[in-house]
Write an enzyme that holds these catalytic residues in place. Structure first.
Site, PDB file in Angstrom:
ATOM      1  N   SER A  13       0.838  -1.193   0.000  1.00  0.00           N
ATOM      2  CA  SER A  13       0.000   0.000   0.000  1.00  0.00           C
ATOM      3  C   SER A  13       0.871   1.241   0.000  1.00  0.00           C
ATOM      4  O   SER A  13       2.078   1.183   0.250  1.00  0.00           O
ATOM      5  CB  SER A  13      -0.931   0.011   1.220  1.00  0.00           C
ATOM      6  N   ASP A 237      12.886   3.115   1.752  1.00  0.00           N
ATOM      7  CA  ASP A 237      11.969   3.305   2.883  1.00  0.00           C
ATOM      8  C   ASP A 237      12.604   2.957   4.225  1.00  0.00           C
ATOM      9  O   ASP A 237      12.307   3.594   5.242  1.00  0.00           O
ATOM     10  CB  ASP A 237      10.655   2.543   2.673  1.00  0.00           C
TER      11      ASP A 237
END
Length: 470
Positions: A13, A237
């Site tokens: 997501s 990330d």
């Protein structure tokens, strides 16, 4: 009010998070969220880049609709995956996902050209069969004409930044995940690239987090209704997540808990040793040339996959409750076993591993969940023991950030198995780390130390202690 925007895209997501400061504290607001799903193309599992970029634009439009226009923005994603562009900046081939099986055997091809011991000594990057270097060798085997035509390699955030601005920049932290950047030299290891038989041309100079990419192109301005400066965050990330850890001190182990669990410490120099190689620890590049000496552990992917196998009829909170009710079921799995990377059914993969190793096979959803939870916590404990042996340091606490920091069951088990106090939060660490780099670049904070101090003041954490249960 000055706003900053993080577009944080994970393997399952993505989200758009706005930030601003109030009296030295950081306030976050989610303005858009979307799913990220693999698609099958030409027999491979691929990312749908067109759909992802449309979501990026939709999130920008949501900022406009809310009347909160960011001064700067930046995109972070998972590492490893990339695009190749030709001389006209057109995509070459499909963007195959790291979980695809095309890299099978590519580590052996690489080791015939450069022994892995030397490869690790140069890059400090652990062997994972899906590493970018093995993906490039798979492209070379399957479609060599693509590499011959490639003028530029961009990691996925670099590509999205290019689509927004028309400017191509290769950001350092994500580049290190390719296993083609020299850990000491902090740039592409061109000798290594040559010896591996890969073309040098697509590898352009690296840029550091905090650098400006450019402003929106005219087309993007017209589409979203405003202009904005794109600033490089730590586009990997995990690099962003580690920036947001409100660690107690240097004796705290960091655990970024999401689809993957990334467990390790921050170091000002790479830790490259035979012991580190043997234990499969990696040295990923971080903000301002920090290094993340860590181990990749399968993480919440297993829980996400079980939930998907079950048709998403249980919430994550319900799965936690079922695991708690299965107390007494003690089978364990090696969460890093390749059988859990991309199985057709995670439920069956866990059952099959238990059967193969002569353990009780989970019969209920609760037993499956308890097995996975306990196995993850055990792996964290074993990894910390390996970390202490390699670094010669004693670690006294664990700081968990990311989505997994909300999972009380896993956090309690982690405290029990490691025998260490655990602090959990903030859970939006990746987006927050992305934002910190932008805010430092804008002068909101003078340096990373001040930004991290603001994190500690702005977000609450929950503490768990060994043997303490609800």
């Amino acid at each position: 009010m000055r706003y900053y925007l993080a577009v944080d895209i994970g393997a399952s997501s993505g989200r758009h998070i706005l930030a601003h400061t109030e009296n030295g504290r950081i306030a976050l607001e989610e303005v858009y969220r979307f799913e990220n799903n693999l698609v099958e193309r030409h027999g491979h599992q691929c990312w749908d880049l067109n759909a992802l970029f449309e979501h990026i634009l939709a999130g920008l439009s949501a900022c406009k609709a809310a009347g909160k226009i960011p001064e700067t923005m930046g995109v972070d994603t998972w590492a490893i995956d990339f695009v190749l562009l030709d001389a006209e900046d057109r995509l070459l081939g499909d963007t195959v996902a790291y979980r695809d099986s095309r890299t099978a055997g590519m580590d052996k091809v690489a080791e015939e050209r450069v022994p892995f011991e030397e490869h690790y000594a140069r890059t400090g990057i652990q062997k994972q069969l899906f590493n970018t270097v093995y993906q490039l060798l798979a492209v070379q085997r399957e479609r060599p004409e693509l590499l011959e035509r490639a003028e530029r390699l961009l990691m996925l955030p670099d590509y999205f930044h290019f689509l927004l601005t028309g400017v191509k920049k290769n950001e350092y932290t994500n580049a290190t995940s390719t296993a083609l950047v020299n850990a000491e030299g902090k740039d592409w290891d061109r000798e290594l690239i040559r010896r591996l038989g890969l073309p040098e041309r697509p590898f352009a100079p690296l840029s550091m987090p905090g650098e400006t990419v450019g402003r929106f192109s005219r087309e993007i301005r017209e589409r979203v209704g405003f202009d904005c400066t794109v600033v490089l965050p730590a586009t990997h990330d995990t690099a962003s997540a580690f920036l947001a850890v409100p660690a107690r001190d240097e004796h705290t182990v960091y655990l970024s808990s999401g689809t993957w669990s990334l467990l390790g410490v921050e170091s000002l120099s790479p830790i490259i040793s035979e012991a580190g190689r043997a234990a499969n620890f990696t040295n990923e590049g971080g903000y301002f040339y920090r290094y993340r000496f860590l181990k990749n552990i399968m993480g919440l992917w297993m829980i996400q996959s079980i939930r998907r196998d079950l048709g998403k009829k249980f919430s994550y909170a319900e799965l936690e409750d079922l695991a708690a009710k299965a107390e007494g079921f003690d089978s364990l799995v090696d969460v890093n076993d390749p059988s859990f990377l991309a199985p057709n059914s995670m439920c069956e993969a866990v059952k099959g591993y238990c059967a193969k190793t002569g353990q009780a096979v989970p019969q209920t959803t609760g037993e499956l969940m308890r097995c996975v939870y306990r196995s993850l916590a055990r792996c964290y404990a074993e990894s910390i023991a390996e970390l202490e042996k390699i670094t010669g340091k004693r670690y006294t606490a664990v700081s968990i950030v990311g989505g997994g920091s909300k999972d009380g069951t896993l956090n309690r088990l982690t405290a029990d198995y490691t025998g260490l106090p655990v602090s959990a939060g903030p859970f939006e660490a990746t987006a927050l780390g992305n934002l910190l780099v932008q805010m430092i670049a804008a002068g909101e904070f003078p340096n990373l130390q001040a930004a991290r101090a603001a994190v500690r003041e702005s977000f609450s954490v929950k503490d768990y202690f060994p043997g303490e249960h609800q």
